[in-house]
Motif scaffolding. Structure first.
Motif, PDB file in Angstrom:
ATOM      1  N   MET A   1     -18.742  -7.937 -22.978  1.00 56.89           N
ATOM      2  CA  MET A   1     -17.810  -7.306 -23.905  1.00 56.89           C
ATOM      3  C   MET A   1     -18.362  -5.953 -24.352  1.00 56.89           C
ATOM      4  O   MET A   1     -19.574  -5.783 -24.477  1.00 56.89           O
ATOM      5  N   PRO A   2     -17.466  -4.994 -24.585  1.00 56.86           N
ATOM      6  CA  PRO A   2     -17.926  -3.667 -25.008  1.00 56.86           C
ATOM      7  C   PRO A   2     -18.647  -3.703 -26.351  1.00 56.86           C
ATOM      8  O   PRO A   2     -18.407  -4.596 -27.160  1.00 56.86           O
TER       9      PRO A   2
ATOM     10  N   THR B   1     -18.543  -1.047 -28.370  1.00 56.32           N
ATOM     11  CA  THR B   1     -17.825  -0.130 -29.248  1.00 56.32           C
ATOM     12  C   THR B   1     -16.340  -0.483 -29.227  1.00 56.32           C
ATOM     13  O   THR B   1     -15.793  -0.793 -28.178  1.00 56.32           O
ATOM     14  N   ALA B   2     -15.717  -0.456 -30.396  1.00 56.06           N
ATOM     15  CA  ALA B   2     -14.273  -0.627 -30.489  1.00 56.06           C
ATOM     16  C   ALA B   2     -13.734   0.480 -31.375  1.00 56.06           C
ATOM     17  O   ALA B   2     -14.489   1.258 -31.960  1.00 56.06           O
TER      18      ALA B   2
ATOM     19  N   SER C   1      -9.421  -2.148 -31.391  1.00 59.44           N
ATOM     20  CA  SER C   1      -9.037  -2.093 -29.981  1.00 59.44           C
ATOM     21  C   SER C   1     -10.211  -1.588 -29.159  1.00 59.44           C
ATOM     22  O   SER C   1     -10.995  -0.771 -29.640  1.00 59.44           O
ATOM     23  N   THR C   2     -10.284  -2.042 -27.915  1.00 60.22           N
ATOM     24  CA  THR C   2     -11.264  -1.469 -26.996  1.00 60.22           C
ATOM     25  C   THR C   2     -10.755  -0.115 -26.514  1.00 60.22           C
ATOM     26  O   THR C   2      -9.590   0.247 -26.736  1.00 60.22           O
TER      27      THR C   2
ATOM     28  N   GLU D   1      -9.952   0.696 -23.588  1.00 59.49           N
ATOM     29  CA  GLU D   1      -8.844   0.482 -22.653  1.00 59.49           C
ATOM     30  C   GLU D   1      -7.556   0.111 -23.380  1.00 59.49           C
ATOM     31  O   GLU D   1      -6.466   0.325 -22.850  1.00 59.49           O
ATOM     32  N   GLN D   2      -7.663  -0.459 -24.559  1.00 56.69           N
ATOM     33  CA  GLN D   2      -6.479  -0.916 -25.307  1.00 56.69           C
ATOM     34  C   GLN D   2      -5.948   0.127 -26.279  1.00 56.69           C
ATOM     35  O   GLN D   2      -4.827   0.006 -26.773  1.00 56.69           O
TER      36      GLN D   2
ATOM     37  N   TRP E   1     -13.487 -12.216 -30.777  1.00 57.38           N
ATOM     38  CA  TRP E   1     -12.593 -11.742 -29.717  1.00 57.38           C
ATOM     39  C   TRP E   1     -11.478 -12.765 -29.600  1.00 57.38           C
ATOM     40  O   TRP E   1     -11.725 -13.938 -29.326  1.00 57.38           O
TER      41      TRP E   1
END
Length: 118
Positions: free
Chosen positions: A4-5, A7-8, A41-42, A44-45, A76
């Motif tokens: 999982m990343p 950073t969000a 959100s990530t 990508e999101q 998550w």
């Protein structure tokens, strides 16, 4: 979950960003307070989140958040289209966990640019 990343991103109105800067914490937007956690959100999101939940709004800001600083408060959870989204439970978003922030800007293709530290 180690893939999982780390950073969000949190989308904030100008007023919310000002609160985070001056009070060094942000309890959440109305939707966060209603749901009982802060929506993140990530990378990508992020663009889809802005397009879906902030359509037509201007003067928005994006804060990059260090997920490593939340411990058990970060969960998550499945949301839109079955994607896993990072949700922050049990407290405000603290300015000290924000590694970069700035006005929301987009690339030529419409993708939301990520804030850069410094």
């Amino acid at each position: 979950m180690s893939d999982m990343p780390l950073t969000a991103y949190k989308v904030l109105t100008a007023e919310q960003m000002a609160t985070l800067e001056t009070e060094e914490s942000f309890a959440g937007a109305p939707v966060d307070l209603a749901d009982g956690y802060i929506h993140l959100s990530t990378a990508e999101q992020l663009t889809e989140t802005v397009d879906k939940h902030f359509a037509g709004q201007s003067d928005l800001h994006v804060a990059a958040v260090d997920l490593g600083s939340f411990g058990a408060g970060l969960k998550w959870e499945e949301s839109r289209g079955g994607q896993l989204f990072p949700h922050l439970y049990g407290g405000p978003l603290l300015l000290e966990t924000v590694i970069a922030y700035g006005p929301l800007e987009r690339d030529a293709d419409g993708t939301v640019k990520l804030p850069v530290a410094g």
